[in-house]
Design a protein around this motif. Structure first.
Motif: not given
Length: 157
Positions: A95-120
């Motif tokens: 799970g952490k590797r998946l999230l880290s991979h997406l964070a890296k993509l967000a940075v590489e793509r010039g994104c200002g945010r990385f967001e998601w929702s989670v059930l309460d």
């Protein structure tokens, strides 16, 4: 290992989506059709992307995401729609590797945010996200329009 999904992975992605729905107690809401999933992920107009976590050559988790846009930041963002690791594979860093991979993509793509929702009620996931600095957006409420309400709203234009 984390890798981008290919068209051949659609059956595995569909299985993981169904397993996620079962975990979230939402199986009754799944109307997934693999043909549509294939078209939306790999067709002429791609609505989302998927990365997969593998262990020993087996797919053990996935993240489905797409771009959104922040007018305040004047930048694209990355929105994580689904993240799921098979229960028997949890605690191994997938799970952490998946999230880290997406964070890296967000940075590489010039994104200002990385967001998601989670059930309460999903305390294990909430604690997992908080453990690496994610913060809940408690001032916001998610709204959704589906089915007949969506059709009615579309006709109101």
């Amino acid at each position: 290992m984390i890798r981008s999904a290919t068209p051949a992975d659609v059956p595995a992605i569909a299985r993981l989506i169904r397993a996620l729905a079962e975990y979230e107690k939402l199986s009754h809401e799944v109307v997934l059709r693999e043909e549509e999933l294939h078209q939306h992920l790999f067709g002429e107009r791609r609505y989302a992307e998927v990365v997969l976590a593998e262990d020993g050559g087996q797919v053990v988790g996935f993240a489905l995401f797409f771009h959104n846009y922040s007018t305040f930041l004047s930048k694209p963002g990355l929105y994580l729609e689904d993240l799921f690791v098979l229960p028997e594979q949890r605690g191994r860093g997938h799970g952490k590797r998946l999230l880290s991979h997406l964070a890296k993509l967000a940075v590489e793509r010039g994104c200002g945010r990385f967001e998601w929702s989670v059930l309460d009620w999903n305390t294990p996931s909430i604690e997992f996200y908080k453990s690496f600095g994610a913060v809940p957006m408690n001032d916001w409420t998610v709204f959704r329009v589906t089915g007949e309400s969506l059709e009615r709203l579309a006709r109101a234009a």
